[in-house]
Design a protein around this motif. Sequence first.
Motif, mmCIF file in Angstrom:
data_model
loop_
_atom_site.group_PDB
_atom_site.id
_atom_site.type_symbol
_atom_site.label_atom_id
_atom_site.label_comp_id
_atom_site.label_asym_id
_atom_site.label_seq_id
_atom_site.Cartn_x
_atom_site.Cartn_y
_atom_site.Cartn_z
ATOM 1 N N GLU A 67 0.920 -1.666 -0.108
ATOM 2 C CA GLU A 67 -0.022 0.491 -0.126
ATOM 3 C C GLU A 67 0.656 0.897 -0.130
ATOM 4 O OE1 GLU A 67 -3.837 2.238 0.103
ATOM 5 O OE2 GLU A 67 -3.066 0.093 -0.595
ATOM 6 N N ILE A 68 1.832 1.806 0.956
ATOM 7 C CA ILE A 68 3.286 1.995 0.853
ATOM 8 C C ILE A 68 3.821 1.915 -0.628
ATOM 9 C CG2 ILE A 68 4.797 2.497 1.497
ATOM 10 C CD1 ILE A 68 4.450 1.806 4.419
ATOM 11 N N VAL A 69 3.716 1.838 -1.258
ATOM 12 C CA VAL A 69 4.317 1.819 -2.325
ATOM 13 C C VAL A 69 3.118 2.045 -3.681
ATOM 14 C CG1 VAL A 69 5.066 0.362 -4.717
ATOM 15 C CG2 VAL A 69 6.052 -0.192 -2.588
ATOM 16 N N ARG A 70 2.097 2.165 -3.642
ATOM 17 C CA ARG A 70 0.876 2.048 -3.758
ATOM 18 C C ARG A 70 1.041 3.688 -4.163
ATOM 19 N NH1 ARG A 70 -3.830 3.882 -4.093
ATOM 20 N NH2 ARG A 70 -3.958 3.465 -2.112
ATOM 21 N N ILE A 71 0.540 4.623 -2.579
ATOM 22 C CA ILE A 71 0.654 5.937 -3.011
ATOM 23 C C ILE A 71 1.688 6.084 -3.002
ATOM 24 C CG2 ILE A 71 0.969 6.899 -1.239
ATOM 25 C CD1 ILE A 71 -1.436 5.404 0.656
ATOM 26 N N THR A 72 3.302 5.395 -2.770
ATOM 27 C CA THR A 72 4.509 6.524 -3.715
ATOM 28 C C THR A 72 3.802 7.273 -4.672
ATOM 29 O OG1 THR A 72 5.449 5.324 -1.717
ATOM 30 C CG2 THR A 72 6.828 6.778 -3.472
ATOM 31 N N GLU A 73 3.504 5.982 -5.254
ATOM 32 C CA GLU A 73 3.816 5.892 -7.000
ATOM 33 C C GLU A 73 2.728 6.667 -7.852
ATOM 34 O OE1 GLU A 73 2.972 1.348 -8.344
ATOM 35 O OE2 GLU A 73 4.893 1.361 -8.473
ATOM 36 N N ALA A 74 1.454 6.581 -6.388
ATOM 37 C CA ALA A 74 0.568 8.235 -7.057
ATOM 38 C C ALA A 74 1.183 9.228 -6.689
ATOM 39 C CB ALA A 74 -0.674 7.811 -6.269
ATOM 40 N N ARG A 75 2.243 9.800 -5.420
ATOM 41 C CA ARG A 75 2.329 10.777 -4.943
ATOM 42 C C ARG A 75 3.829 11.206 -5.725
ATOM 43 N NH1 ARG A 75 4.792 10.883 0.901
ATOM 44 N NH2 ARG A 75 5.535 12.850 0.186
ATOM 45 N N LEU A 76 4.180 10.131 -6.592
ATOM 46 C CA LEU A 76 5.670 10.134 -7.872
ATOM 47 C C LEU A 76 4.840 11.090 -8.939
ATOM 48 C CD1 LEU A 76 8.153 10.119 -8.834
ATOM 49 C CD2 LEU A 76 7.753 7.995 -9.658
#
Length: 183
Positions: free
Chosen positions: A75-84
């Motif tokens: 979930e953190i990876v998914r959120i970080t990708e969205a923030r990127l």
Amino acid sequence: EGEYDFSAGISQTFELGGKRSKRVQVAELELQQIRAEVLTLERRLAVEIRTAYTNALSAARQLDVLEKLIVANAEIVRITEARLKEGDVAPLDLNLVKVEADGLKIKAIQARNDLETALLELKTLIGADVAEAIKLAPQTERPPRLDLGLSELTAIALRERADLQAARLGEQIGAARINLARS
């Protein structure tokens, strides 16, 4: 040539000087010593089984925690990708999060291997078929509290351990054999 000579004999040992009772005493002490040695082996096996069970339970709990962390990290990876995509973080931050996620996956593989090894050891100790599936029932979260002091624990061990009883019986057997030899 027509004569035949036949003979028959009987042998009976008459033990003098109380040897029979002393032999019986030695044999009884040896039997008690063997029983104490069997109890020692049973105690050691019980300890090995408890240790293997605890190791398997620990590995299972560690694997469970790591799997939960992997889900959270995904979930953190998914959120970080969205923030990127929004330009809020640098690509390096995403790579760091992915490296951490991969590290957790590696730890989960190691924990799974540890669990399988511990279960295999437990199956071997209890004499179960290696292919047979066993299910671990969890113990209480906290170990029982010990209310005894060192001196009480030492006294219990000296009084009840089967290996110490076998050693004491060995001393008695030695003394009984000396007594038998003297008679």
